[in-house]
Design a protein around this motif. Structure first.
Motif, PDB file in Angstrom:
ATOM      1  N   SER A 173       0.796  -1.224   0.000  1.00 48.38           N
ATOM      2  CA  SER A 173       0.000   0.000   0.000  1.00 48.38           C
ATOM      3  C   SER A 173       0.830   1.275   0.000  1.00 48.38           C
ATOM      4  N   SER A 174       2.143   1.178   0.042  1.00 45.13           N
ATOM      5  CA  SER A 174       2.988   2.359   0.161  1.00 45.13           C
ATOM      6  C   SER A 174       3.738   2.667  -1.130  1.00 45.13           C
ATOM      7  N   VAL A 175       3.418   3.799  -1.708  1.00 47.48           N
ATOM      8  CA  VAL A 175       4.150   4.249  -2.903  1.00 47.48           C
ATOM      9  C   VAL A 175       5.615   4.484  -2.546  1.00 47.48           C
ATOM     10  N   ALA A 176       5.853   5.049  -1.368  1.00 47.14           N
ATOM     11  CA  ALA A 176       7.231   5.339  -0.958  1.00 47.14           C
ATOM     12  C   ALA A 176       8.049   4.060  -0.804  1.00 47.14           C
ATOM     13  N   CYS A 177       7.484   3.036  -0.178  1.00 48.02           N
ATOM     14  CA  CYS A 177       8.211   1.759  -0.034  1.00 48.02           C
ATOM     15  C   CYS A 177       8.480   1.126  -1.397  1.00 48.02           C
ATOM     16  N   GLN A 178       7.497   1.194  -2.285  1.00 46.78           N
ATOM     17  CA  GLN A 178       7.703   0.643  -3.630  1.00 46.78           C
ATOM     18  C   GLN A 178       8.753   1.443  -4.391  1.00 46.78           C
ATOM     19  N   THR A 179       8.753   2.744  -4.227  1.00 48.61           N
ATOM     20  CA  THR A 179       9.771   3.585  -4.865  1.00 48.61           C
ATOM     21  C   THR A 179      11.156   3.219  -4.356  1.00 48.61           C
ATOM     22  N   ALA A 180      11.282   3.020  -3.042  1.00 53.56           N
ATOM     23  CA  ALA A 180      12.570   2.630  -2.463  1.00 53.56           C
ATOM     24  C   ALA A 180      13.017   1.280  -3.023  1.00 53.56           C
ATOM     25  N   LEU A 181      12.118   0.313  -3.076  1.00 53.36           N
ATOM     26  CA  LEU A 181      12.467  -1.019  -3.587  1.00 53.36           C
ATOM     27  C   LEU A 181      12.907  -0.966  -5.045  1.00 53.36           C
ATOM     28  N   LEU A 182      12.101  -0.353  -5.889  1.00 56.13           N
ATOM     29  CA  LEU A 182      12.438  -0.316  -7.321  1.00 56.13           C
ATOM     30  C   LEU A 182      13.712   0.486  -7.569  1.00 56.13           C
ATOM     31  N   SER A 183      13.914   1.546  -6.815  1.00 54.54           N
ATOM     32  CA  SER A 183      15.144   2.339  -6.957  1.00 54.54           C
ATOM     33  C   SER A 183      16.356   1.534  -6.530  1.00 54.54           C
ATOM     34  N   LEU A 184      16.245   0.805  -5.430  1.00 51.57           N
ATOM     35  CA  LEU A 184      17.363  -0.019  -4.968  1.00 51.57           C
ATOM     36  C   LEU A 184      17.700  -1.104  -5.970  1.00 51.57           C
ATOM     37  N   VAL A 185      16.703  -1.772  -6.501  1.00 54.31           N
ATOM     38  CA  VAL A 185      16.958  -2.813  -7.508  1.00 54.31           C
ATOM     39  C   VAL A 185      17.604  -2.191  -8.740  1.00 54.31           C
ATOM     40  N   ASN A 186      17.077  -1.064  -9.196  1.00 55.28           N
ATOM     41  CA  ASN A 186      17.593  -0.421 -10.404  1.00 55.28           C
ATOM     42  C   ASN A 186      19.043   0.020 -10.240  1.00 55.28           C
ATOM     43  N   VAL A 187      19.387   0.581  -9.080  1.00 57.42           N
ATOM     44  CA  VAL A 187      20.760   1.041  -8.849  1.00 57.42           C
ATOM     45  C   VAL A 187      21.693  -0.134  -8.578  1.00 57.42           C
ATOM     46  N   ALA A 188      21.283  -1.020  -7.696  1.00 52.93           N
ATOM     47  CA  ALA A 188      22.172  -2.100  -7.244  1.00 52.93           C
ATOM     48  C   ALA A 188      22.472  -3.119  -8.331  1.00 52.93           C
ATOM     49  N   ARG A 189      21.542  -3.398  -9.187  1.00 49.31           N
ATOM     50  CA  ARG A 189      21.816  -4.413 -10.228  1.00 49.31           C
ATOM     51  C   ARG A 189      22.892  -3.966 -11.213  1.00 49.31           C
ATOM     52  N   ARG A 190      23.127  -2.678 -11.285  1.00 49.99           N
ATOM     53  CA  ARG A 190      24.183  -2.154 -12.158  1.00 49.99           C
ATOM     54  C   ARG A 190      25.561  -2.279 -11.516  1.00 49.99           C
ATOM     55  N   THR A 191      25.589  -2.454 -10.202  1.00 45.11           N
ATOM     56  CA  THR A 191      26.834  -2.522  -9.455  1.00 45.11           C
ATOM     57  C   THR A 191      27.179  -3.940  -9.036  1.00 45.11           C
ATOM     58  N   PHE A 192      26.186  -4.679  -8.573  1.00 44.30           N
ATOM     59  CA  PHE A 192      26.402  -6.028  -8.045  1.00 44.30           C
ATOM     60  C   PHE A 192      25.965  -7.045  -9.088  1.00 44.30           C
ATOM     61  N   ALA A 233      26.410 -10.140  -9.468  1.00 40.54           N
ATOM     62  CA  ALA A 233      25.944 -11.474  -9.066  1.00 40.54           C
ATOM     63  C   ALA A 233      24.428 -11.495  -8.931  1.00 40.54           C
ATOM     64  N   GLY A 234      23.818 -10.341  -8.848  1.00 45.45           N
ATOM     65  CA  GLY A 234      22.364 -10.267  -8.806  1.00 45.45           C
ATOM     66  C   GLY A 234      21.839  -9.601  -7.552  1.00 45.45           C
ATOM     67  N   ILE A 235      20.554  -9.329  -7.577  1.00 46.09           N
ATOM     68  CA  ILE A 235      19.826  -8.734  -6.470  1.00 46.09           C
ATOM     69  C   ILE A 235      18.626  -9.628  -6.200  1.00 46.09           C
ATOM     70  N   ASP A 236      18.573 -10.215  -5.013  1.00 53.12           N
ATOM     71  CA  ASP A 236      17.434 -11.054  -4.624  1.00 53.12           C
ATOM     72  C   ASP A 236      16.471 -10.239  -3.787  1.00 53.12           C
ATOM     73  N   VAL A 237      15.191 -10.346  -4.082  1.00 58.20           N
ATOM     74  CA  VAL A 237      14.146  -9.701  -3.296  1.00 58.20           C
ATOM     75  C   VAL A 237      13.361 -10.812  -2.613  1.00 58.20           C
ATOM     76  N   ILE A 238      13.338 -10.766  -1.289  1.00 54.95           N
ATOM     77  CA  ILE A 238      12.725 -11.808  -0.478  1.00 54.95           C
ATOM     78  C   ILE A 238      11.442 -11.279   0.155  1.00 54.95           C
ATOM     79  N   ILE A 279      11.355  -7.811 -11.546  1.00 55.04           N
ATOM     80  CA  ILE A 279      12.004  -8.677 -12.542  1.00 55.04           C
ATOM     81  C   ILE A 279      12.422  -7.877 -13.769  1.00 55.04           C
ATOM     82  N   GLU A 280      11.561  -6.978 -14.219  1.00 50.38           N
ATOM     83  CA  GLU A 280      11.878  -6.142 -15.387  1.00 50.38           C
ATOM     84  C   GLU A 280      13.125  -5.291 -15.147  1.00 50.38           C
ATOM     85  N   LEU A 281      13.313  -4.847 -13.902  1.00 54.01           N
ATOM     86  CA  LEU A 281      14.470  -4.016 -13.573  1.00 54.01           C
ATOM     87  C   LEU A 281      15.734  -4.827 -13.307  1.00 54.01           C
ATOM     88  N   GLY A 282      15.637  -6.152 -13.364  1.00 49.46           N
ATOM     89  CA  GLY A 282      16.819  -6.989 -13.202  1.00 49.46           C
ATOM     90  C   GLY A 282      16.939  -7.662 -11.856  1.00 49.46           C
TER      91      GLY A 282
END
Length: 195
Positions: free
Chosen positions: A5-24, A26-31, A53-56
């Motif tokens: 229900s939180s746009v802010a939490c979803q923004t944080a998650l998608l931003s973290l995946v988008n940034v981190a997958r370019r650096t790490f 080995a991958g980014i797992d979301v649990i 998944i679309e963001l990697g």
């Protein structure tokens, strides 16, 4: 569960995946991600899982014991000896705190760029842990105030204004790294008509 229900939490998650997958690489797992609707303008996907998944990112059922952990929303971490951060934000401030510290900001929806700042800070801290370039990386609070960059980002700031005005026209030339980041941040802003 609050990520549903939180746009802010979803923004944080998608931003973290988008940034981190370019650096790490080995991958980014979301649990622990529930199958919920996507509430942000950061993706054209209807489901948050599909956006990750679309963001990697990889949607997984359990955490890898050798990887550090980033926590978003009302979730707790099981200490494993590796760094674990809680992304947190309030008003114009965002960052990470050690998951076991008990510190946390309001995680409000006031300034839509604050969760992005928390995600970027988390990726930077994770990089610093892997690079070994700072002795406190992974064991410190790290963040920034977008309104007053020199202030302690964990302290409340009554001078932070409400977000009232947004650019009505922009001309973006080139969409390299900085242009992509700029576009991502624009997509986070609460335009009535996101087009």
């Amino acid at each position: 569960a609050d990520i549903a229900s939180s746009v802010a939490c979803q923004t944080a998650l998608l931003s973290l995946v988008n940034v981190a997958r370019r650096t790490f690489l080995a991958g980014i797992d979301v649990i622990g991600l529930s199958d919920c609707a996507s509430k942000t303008a950061l993706t054209s996907r209807d489901r948050l899982i599909d956006a990750v998944i679309e963001l990697g990112g990889n949607v997984a059922t359990e955490a890898r014991p050798e990887w550090p952990t980033a926590l978003i929303g009302n979730v707790s971490a099981t200490p494993r000896g590796l760094p674990a951060w809680k992304l947190t934000w309030a008003g114009w401030r965002g960052g990470v705190v050690p998951a076991n510290s008990g510190e946390r900001l309001a995680d409000d929806e006031a300034m839509p760029l604050a969760p992005v700042l928390a995600a970027a800070t988390c990726a930077a801290e994770a990089f610093a842990v892997h690079a070994g370039d700072h002795a406190m990386a992974g064991r410190r609070a790290a963040g920034l105030s977008l309104w007053r960059p020199g202030a302690n980002w964990l302290d409340p700031d009554e001078s932070e204004p409400a977000l009232v005005y947004l650019p009505s026209r922009l001309w973006l030339i080139g969409l390299g790294n900085l242009g992509q980041a700029f576009s991502w941040l624009l997509a986070c802003l609460p335009y009535e008509m996101p087009r």
